[in-house]
Design an enzyme around this catalytic site. Structure first.
Site, mmCIF file in Angstrom:
data_model
loop_
_atom_site.group_PDB
_atom_site.id
_atom_site.type_symbol
_atom_site.label_atom_id
_atom_site.label_comp_id
_atom_site.label_asym_id
_atom_site.label_seq_id
_atom_site.Cartn_x
_atom_site.Cartn_y
_atom_site.Cartn_z
ATOM 1 N N ASP A 270 0.834 -1.197 0.000
ATOM 2 C CA ASP A 270 0.000 0.000 0.000
ATOM 3 C C ASP A 270 0.874 1.253 0.000
ATOM 4 O OD1 ASP A 270 -2.285 1.529 0.175
ATOM 5 O OD2 ASP A 270 -3.071 0.543 1.956
ATOM 6 N N ASP B 96 -10.584 2.065 -3.526
ATOM 7 C CA ASP B 96 -11.203 1.779 -2.233
ATOM 8 C C ASP B 96 -12.716 1.775 -2.364
ATOM 9 O OD1 ASP B 96 -9.002 1.339 -0.745
ATOM 10 O OD2 ASP B 96 -8.877 3.335 0.123
#
Ligand code: DGJ
Length: 745
Positions: free
Chosen positions: A478, A548
């Site tokens: 990430d 997301d």
């Protein structure tokens, strides 16, 4: 596939079955662009294409030769300061302050295959796949080479380009701009297509008609970003998904980029693509060289789908590497939206147990397993397990999960550090920023200085220790904020503008070392969702977390846009809970899966909370995906429909044209709607396909030319007024979706 050099006319013709790319050595010994497009016949000379013509007031290179003006000549890699007032492809400054260069053709080399770009991601291929042309341009005053390389692939309508500057002289050279490609088009009759967005709404398709002057997209954030993707396409106004001309440009790079189209006084369009010149500089001392990233240029006369398939095929075959390249990807479950930071070993094992029963094969433990990470204010940088949550460590939980027959995956955010961390106490000097001045926070965290090799070495050690000690077969890497206060304590003053590029080289270095040390680990890249979905990342991580935003309706837009450039095998897609955590919308479980199938597919919800009926639906979905995932990952993808009233359809068909899946989605119900059908693409006209869900057979030609009738949408029912047979339609309400399979008999 061939690269032809005509010594007499000094012309190069690169061609394969689909495209031609022609350019010439000009009278001033620089390179002039002649043609890029559909394959044309080779001929003895293309010189008539140059069409030199003057303008009384144009600056001209040769005395009394008004016709040779760089202001009007289409060029391959234009310089600054020569009378060409458009944006140059490169700029250098010499020790005396001069920015005037004169690189002239010296020699060239044609060879089968393609060399690696050291330290950078790039397409690759065997000698039978790709041929390279490297042209050596030389400036004899500064003793510097500029090597412009072209690569043509046998099976793809694609040219890739890159440039290398080599300083062979004793004078210091400072590169201020070094684009990866520059391309002058004959006209400006184009629309520019771009992929724009923000967190949670990445890669929405936008287009605008080219106008005189500059139009551009780019990133100055340190990553390729959610704002714009390192891609543009130039399409004709009449070009559709399936027909018409389009040129696609994509940069194999994950840092700051510029993609620009400039229309000049004569309607010539110049496309530039490369590292963003803003805040960029690179000093070359004697013997040093600078390599640009690679630019990929696609030509399609089969519409946007043709362009996308060219990118997909190239990236699947010649960019994505390693063990997972062609392997079907495991259906995964990720605990992020199920637990966020709030989990224990027991709660994780419960989710894993249920996941196994449902047919899921990979459990991914997301953020929160290390340091004291109970929220996003703390612990990034401290890559040691939180024993209060996981008393048996990563080793223990990984073992328990693998004992259940699942693979185990783990989340890292290696590029980041929190103020509340041990690493911060030990190494504040490793943080990006001007010491003594305030740093800007992003998600409560700072960015580590990846231009500093010590940082990369440290993280390699830390991550390797965990990966070696436990049974880990997947990593989610990430990256949750962009760079601010770009300053490295490690770099000298005159090299600070090298920082952004050096940062991304550090990221590539860490990826590369981890790839080499752990070749069987499946990497998924991620950056606050899909903020670093770019071809550079795909070289190291074959799949990317797309957004997301897991809402099915939002994902339609996001995946539609992402598919412009990126193959389904790279598009991370999960089914999540409702109300959706990003938009609070409630869509049926069916629609959520019908959208997520067109990607790597997985779940991101607490499966222990599913009702028995939902459990059944989920296990059927997983069976469906497993049965079809090879086709989804490896087939040809076609976008079919994306209408303003929220109807989408797309399909994927196997390379042998024998099996296909069509999906159609309706976001909003329409009152008393018209009937609809959709034209399928890429089928074999001769083959007879069985559609299981309709219980009918159709020939390929019928499906492509008459089309496939959509389900009848509900038309309203005033019960009292109707008698006898009446079909009010079955497709009821908002958020409906249908998936159909086609199997040739
Ligand atoms: C952002 C990612 O996109 C999410 O999937 C999740 O991993 C969080 N970061 C964790 O902090």
């Amino acid at each position: 596939m061939a690269i032809n050099y005509n010594e007499k006319t000094q012309e190069f013709h690169l061609y394969n079955g689909e495209i031609s790319y022609v350019f010439t050595i000009l009278k001033n010994n620089q390179l002039g662009q002649l043609y890029f497009g559909k394959r044309i016949r080779h001929r003895e000379s293309f010189s008539h294409m140059l069409q030199l013509r003057g303008c009384v007031l144009a600056p001209h290179t040769f005395k009394d030769d008004l016709n040779f003006s760089l202001e009007v000549i289409k060029q391959e890699y234009p310089a600054y300061g020569t009378g060409d007032y458009r944006s140059p492809a490169y700029q250098l400054t010499m020790e005396n302050g001069s920015r005037i260069t004169n690189y002239e053709y010296k020699s060239h080399e044609i060879y089968k295959g393609k060399k690696e770009l050291q330290g950078l991601p790039a397409t690759y291929g065997e000698k039978s796949d790709v041929t390279t042309l490297s042209i050596r341009m030389f400036d004899d005053q500064i003793h510097s080479d500029m090597i412009i390389s072209y690569h043509i692939f046998e099976e793809h309508p694609v040219i890739t380009r890159d440039v290398k500057f080599v300083n062979k002289g004793s004078e210091k050279l400072v590169i201020e701009r070094a684009m990866s490609t520059s391309m002058d088009f004959y006209d400006s009759d184009f629309e520019m297509v771009q992929l724009d967005g923000a967190w949670s709404r990445e890669r929405h398709v936008n287009k605008r008609k080219l106008q005189n002057g500059i139009q551009s997209v780019g990133s100055r954030r340190g990553g390729s970003s959610a704002s714009h993707n390192p891609f543009i396409a130039l399409k004709r106004e009449e070009t559709t998904e399936n027909q018409g001309e389009v040129y696609g440009f994509s940069l194999v790079y994950s840092g700051n980029f510029l993609a620009q189209a400039e229309v000049d006084d004569y309607d010539v369009t110049r496309v530039l693509l490369g590292i963003h010149p803003f805040e960029f500089e690179w000093t070359l001392l004697e013997g040093q060289s600078f390599q640009t990233p690679e630019a990929v240029m696609v030509y399609s006369d089969k519409g946007l789908n043709g362009m996308s398939q060219a990118f997909h095929n190239l990236f699947k075959e010649h960019l994505i590497r390693g063990y997972w390249k062609d392997k079907v990807r495991p259906v995964l479950i990720n605990n992020w939206e199920a637990t966020y930071f709030d989990f224990t070993e027991d709660s994780i094992l419960e989710i894993a147990e249920k996941s196994k029963d449902l047919g899921i094969k990979l459990f991914v433990l997301d953020d929160g397993w290390f340091g004291k990470r109970n929220n996003d204010h703390t612990s990034l940088g401290d890559w040691h397990v939180d024993y209060t949550k996981l008393p048996n460590g990563i080793e223990g939980i990984a073992q328990k999960i693998t004992d259940k027959g699942l693979r185990f995956g783990l989340w890292f955010e290696p590029e980041m550090i929190n103020e509340i961390s041990d690493l911060y106490k030990e190494h504040e000097d490793w943080i990006i920023g001007d010491p003594g001045r305030k740093r800007t926070y992003g998600r409560n965290q700072f960015v580590l200085d990846f231009s500093n090799k010590d940082v990369v070495d440290y993280l390699f050690e830390k991550m390797s220790d965990i990966l070696k000690s436990s049974n880990i077969s997947y990593i989610k890497w990430d990256m949750n904020r962009n760079i601010t206060e770009a300053f490295s304590a490690k770099l000298p003053a005159n090299r600070q503008k090298e920082f952004f590029h050096r940062y991304i080289l550090g990221v590539y270095d860490l990826y590369d070392r981890l790839n080499a040390a752990f070749p069987y680990i499946l990497f998924e890249s991620c950056a606050s969702g899909g903020a670093r979905f770019d071809p550079g990342m795909l070289y190291y991580a074959p799949q990317t977390w797309t957004s997301d935003d897991t809402d099915a309706v939002e994902r339609l837009k996001i995946q539609y846009g992402t598919s412009m450039v990126y193959p389904l095998s790279s598009i991370g897609s999960h089914v999540s809970a409702i109300p959706n955590h990003q938009v609070s919308r409630e869509t049926p479980l069916k629609m959520r899966a019908d959208v997520a199938y067109f990607g790597t597919f997985g779940y991101e919800l607490d499966v222990t909370k599913l009702t028995p009926e939902e459990e059944h639906i989920v296990s059927e979905q997983i069976k469906f995906f497993k049965k079809n995932r090879e086709l989804i990952q490896q087939g040809n993808f076609y976008r079919l429909e994306n209408s303003e009233d929220g109807r989408y359809s797309w399909m994927v068909i196997s390379k042998d044209q024998k099996t296909a899946i069509l999906a159609s989605y309706k976001v909003w119900a329409t009152p008393n709607p018209p009937l609809k059908k959709v034209l399928l693409q890429g089928l074999n006209s001769e083959l007879n396909y069985h559609c299981e869900q309709r219980g009918l057979n159709f020939y390929g030609d019928e499906l492509m030319h008459f089309g496939f009738l959509n389900e009848v949408e509900f038309t309203g029912l005033l019960q009292d007024n109707f008698e006898g047979e009446y079909n009010p339609g079955t497709d009821k309400g908002d958020f409906s979706s249908y998936v159909y399979t086609f199997e040739a008999k």
